[in-house]
Design an enzyme around this catalytic site. Structure first.
Site, short mmCIF file in Angstrom:
data_model
loop_
_atom_site.label_atom_id
_atom_site.label_comp_id
_atom_site.label_asym_id
_atom_site.label_seq_id
_atom_site.Cartn_x
_atom_site.Cartn_y
_atom_site.Cartn_z
NE ARG A 78 -2.04 -2.43 2.68
CZ ARG A 78 -2.44 -3.12 3.97
NH1 ARG A 78 -3.52 -2.45 4.54
NH2 ARG A 78 -1.83 -4.05 4.44
CD GLU A 110 0.53 -9.28 16.46
OE1 GLU A 110 0.11 -9.02 15.22
OE2 GLU A 110 -0.14 -9.36 17.39
P1 AMP Z 1 4.03 -2.50 11.98
O1 AMP Z 1 5.41 -3.02 11.41
O2 AMP Z 1 3.66 -3.39 13.05
O3 AMP Z 1 4.23 -0.96 12.44
O4 AMP Z 1 3.06 -2.76 11.01
C1 AMP Z 1 2.93 -1.81 10.11
C2 AMP Z 1 2.44 -2.76 8.73
O5 AMP Z 1 1.32 -3.73 8.88
C3 AMP Z 1 1.90 -1.79 7.78
O6 AMP Z 1 2.39 -2.15 6.32
C4 AMP Z 1 0.34 -1.89 7.53
O7 AMP Z 1 0.10 -1.85 6.27
C5 AMP Z 1 0.25 -3.33 8.28
N1 AMP Z 1 -0.96 -3.23 9.48
C6 AMP Z 1 -0.60 -3.61 10.69
N2 AMP Z 1 -1.65 -3.27 11.40
C7 AMP Z 1 -2.73 -3.03 10.53
C8 AMP Z 1 -4.18 -2.94 10.79
N3 AMP Z 1 -4.60 -3.06 11.98
N4 AMP Z 1 -4.87 -2.73 9.80
C9 AMP Z 1 -4.15 -2.50 8.32
N5 AMP Z 1 -3.15 -2.76 8.26
C10 AMP Z 1 -2.06 -3.01 9.37
#
Ligand code: AMP
Length: 182
Positions: free
Chosen positions: A65, A102
């Site tokens: 995205r 995660e």
């Molecule tokens: P993070 O590495 O935990 O900051 O996760 C960010 C990435 O995971 C981004 O590329 C987001 O598109 C996706 N992502 C994580 N949580 C969500 C959510 N609740 N809804 C949509 N996309 C998410």
């Protein structure tokens, strides 16, 4: 449109899907935002507004995205676009970094010649949660000498602390709307 009208507009343009892709996750779906011409344009303008007058050489977008948003941002600030991809997708010589998800680790990469040392780069993705993905991207770009001037996201999940993690790396963070929880 003032700021609170814009936030309400943005909130209405983002679709939330409960329990996707697994129970307990509120998936923030930006395809509805992308499909709304006015909200899409305003989101792109707002994301880079603090850097509108400054010289930006490249905009880096995180698969997938971040490619859509980052491409539009690059056009907006008259910069080149650099894709940061999951490993094994880019055809030329790459630099690679492991980053935390995660559960477990993954790897992302970019072309080694995509950014020249000293170039000013803005990182773009749709959402920041734990910040693991964006942290990996910042460190990857710094490996090849990028000057990461900002990281911009449409959505912040502040309870997960990602934006603070990126600020702690010395990178200013801009987000347009926050949602509580995961
Ligand atoms: P993070 O590495 O935990 O900051 O996760 C960010 C990435 O995971 C981004 O590329 C987001 O598109 C996706 N992502 C994580 N949580 C969500 C959510 N609740 N809804 C949509 N996309 C998410």
């Amino acid at each position: 449109m003032n700021t609170s009208d814009f936030e309400a507009d943005l909130n209405a343009a983002i679709r939330t899907i409960p329990d996707y892709p697994k129970p307990g996750i509120m998936f923030r779906d930006i395809t509805t935002l992308l499909g709304n011409a006015r909200a899409f344009r305003r989101a792109i303008d707002e994301m880079v507004q603090p850097w509108a007058g400054s010289k930006i050489d490249k905009v880096a977008g995180i698969e997938a995205r971040g490619f859509i948003l980052g491409g539009a941002v690059a056009h907006q600030v008259s910069a080149g676009f650099v894709p940061i991809r999951k490993k094994g997708k880019l055809p030329h010589t790459t630099v690679r970094i492991a980053y935390s998800l995660e559960y477990g680790l993954d790897e992302m990469e970019m072309h080694a010649d995509a950014i020249t040392p000293g170039e000013r780069v803005i990182l773009v993705d749709d959402l920041i949660a734990t910040g693991g993905t964006a942290e990996g991207a910042v460190k990857l770009m710094r490996q090849i000498g990028a000057d990461v001037v900002a990281a911009c996201f449409v959505i912040d999940l502040p309870d997960l602390g990602g934006a603070d993690k990126i600020r702690a790396l010395g990178v200013p963070v801009r987000t347009l709307i926050s949602f509580g929880g995961h």
